[in-house]
Design an enzyme around this catalytic site. Structure first.
Site, mmCIF file in Angstrom:
data_model
loop_
_atom_site.group_PDB
_atom_site.id
_atom_site.type_symbol
_atom_site.label_atom_id
_atom_site.label_comp_id
_atom_site.label_asym_id
_atom_site.label_seq_id
_atom_site.Cartn_x
_atom_site.Cartn_y
_atom_site.Cartn_z
ATOM 1 N N CYS A 1 34.892 -2.290 13.072
ATOM 2 C CA CYS A 1 34.804 -3.319 12.040
ATOM 3 C C CYS A 1 35.950 -4.318 12.144
ATOM 4 O O CYS A 1 35.904 -5.382 11.529
ATOM 5 C CB CYS A 1 34.777 -2.683 10.660
ATOM 6 S SG CYS A 1 36.010 -1.400 10.427
ATOM 7 N N GLU B 1 32.510 -1.312 2.591
ATOM 8 C CA GLU B 1 33.086 -2.103 3.672
ATOM 9 C C GLU B 1 31.923 -2.544 4.554
ATOM 10 O O GLU B 1 31.183 -1.704 5.065
ATOM 11 C CB GLU B 1 34.083 -1.284 4.471
ATOM 12 C CG GLU B 1 34.736 -2.067 5.595
ATOM 13 C CD GLU B 1 35.127 -1.185 6.747
ATOM 14 O OE1 GLU B 1 34.749 -1.505 7.886
ATOM 15 O OE2 GLU B 1 35.809 -0.169 6.509
#
Length: 462
Positions: free
Chosen positions: A247, A210
């Site tokens: 994020c 990620e």
């Protein structure tokens, strides 16, 4: 990695009930050390105590969720076909995997976080590469895991922990021939480096990374006009939450030009300027944020709305479309408003945004009726599409998808949060013509465990 392979050969065959008990024991050990763990993480990361307590609870809940999943059993996707031939299939663990701790989540995405929990649930052994930003926290969490190993009776080296630079220690772990998979949450450059290492191996392995997301938020005109104050409160809080070190931080806002938009931007800037400032996680992130903001504001055609605790800037859609730099992530409390002349420009902006973890639409019922195409477009960009909520909350539940097309992640088919995160660490194996006693427990006739299995095209709770 040699010890991890030896542990896997035994741990991968443990009964699901023992594996589930091991995950629950890790959660119990973490809970028993809560006060000390949170204090250490607070000292190392500068994150506030309430945030860290919440994150530790999320971590224990993840472990318990995967324990329930393992006990229930349907995740192995067991299927049995008894036709001309006896053919049976299920998912089995890959082998030893390497998990990299994340700098911005000392608990939930680190030593005993979601990657580790899902890999252990699958039956994989794990080597954790702890993050230097919270090394003492990582080692303390590993101490809890070691006690859980002893209490649960699983192999000694089912989980191991190492520290060291990613460019040397991390590379060595990824390149080692016994490694079968890699989990990573971090920067785009870090994830790409791990992907290169894995691809250069004699036998390439999957890297589930990620990496980067600006999480576009579309503010549609009717809600922008009617709900200005609520939208300001929601997104000022979301942009500055944890100093933007998430994020899923909303780094890109889109709206049609209008007087309501100008009012929204003015109020958003004022609200962001009043947010309380905190130290960032470590000097590396702080320096990168400062450099990223400077680079962004140096771009031609950008205008600063507010600069303080967070930075709000705006740019015309036509300018945005000419400059790829505007699509890059600035990790921290920064958000760029793209002002569009019409829906055509808004569509063009979204079509030029790369893969994302989230895509958000703020809308009234009228907006939803008038802009269904915008909602459909967001679904092609992101792993999670949200209507009328900020993207910064990632709930741990079966239905959550925390992933998305590249560069948000290295493989859009998978998630790092939610029950299906377990699918990263397994592969399907078909067993044809096997005598019953040689089959895995989940595929045996008369299996005493109650699990869902596909038998001759019918799902049976057998």
């Amino acid at each position: 990695m040699q010890r991890s392979l030896a542990a896997f050969k035994e741990y991968g065959k443990t009964p699901p009930t023992q594996r589930a008990a091991f995950l629950e024991q890790i959660a119990a050990q973490l809970e028993s050390r809560r006060e000390a763990l949170v204090a250490t993480a607070h000292e190392e990361s500068r994150l506030p105590l309430p945030r860290l307590n919440g994150e530790l609870t999320r971590t224990t809940n993840q472990l318990k969720m995967f324990a329930r999943l393992v006990r229930e059993g349907s995740w192995v996707e067991a299927s049995i076909d008894k036709g001309d031939k006896d053919i049976r299939k299920m998912l089995v663990p890959l082998g030893p995997v390497v998990v990299f701790g994340a700098s911005n989540f000392p608990f939930a995405f680190s030593t005993a976080g979601g990657d580790t929990a899902s890999a252990l649930a699958a039956g994989a052994s794990v080597v954790v590469k702890g993050h230097s930003a919270h090394a003492r926290t990582s080692e303390a969490v590993f101490g809890a895991v070691l006690d859980a190993i002893r209490e649960s009776g699983v192999p000694e080296h089912t989980v191991q922990h190492v520290l060291g630079p990613g460019s040397t220690t991390g590379k060595a772990l990824v390149m080692h021939p016994h490694t079968t998979g890699v989990g990573f949450t971090g920067s785009f450059s870090g994830g790409r480096a791990l992907m290169r290492y894995a691809a250069e191996r004699e036998r390439p392995v999957p890297v589930f990374a990620e990496m980067s997301s600006i999480n576009p938020v579309v503010l549609l005109p009717d809600t922008l006009h009617k709900n200005t104050a609520a939208l300001v409160k929601t997104f000022a809080a979301s942009i500055t939450l944890g100093m933007g070190q998430f994020c899923t931080n909303p780094g890109l806002l889109l709206a049609l030009e209008s007087p309501a938009l100008e009012v929204f931007l003015q109020q958003l800037g004022a609200e962001v300027s009043q947010a309380q400032a905190h130290d960032m996680l470590h000097s590396g992130i702080a320096d990168s944020y400062a450099e990223g903001v400077k680079d962004m504001l140096d771009q031609e055609g950008i205008a600063v709305v507010q600069r303080g605790t967070g930075v709000i800037a705006k740019v015309a859609a036509a300018v945005f479309l000419r400059n790829p730099h505007f699509r890059e992530e600035v990790f921290g409390p920064f958000s760029l408003m793209v002002v569009c002349k019409d829906k055509t420009e808004m569509t063009a902006v979204l079509e030029n945004v790369k893969g994302q973890l989230t895509g958000t639409v703020m809308a009234t019922e009228k907006d939803l009726e008038d802009h269904s195409d915008i909602i459909a477009l967001q679904a092609t960009l992101a792993g999670r599409v949200i209507i009328n909520d900020a993207p910064t909350g990632v709930e741990v539940c079966n239905s959550m998808v925390h992933g998305g097309p590249f560069p948000a992640t290295s493989d859009a088919r998978f998630t790092s949060v939610g029950a299906t995160a377990i699918k990263r660490w397994v592969r399907p194996v078909c067993f044809q013509g096997f005598p019953g006693h040689l089959l895995p427990e989940e595929l045996q006739d008369g299996n005493p465990r109650k699990i869902w299995r596909l038998v001759n095209e019918q799902w049976l709770n057998t």
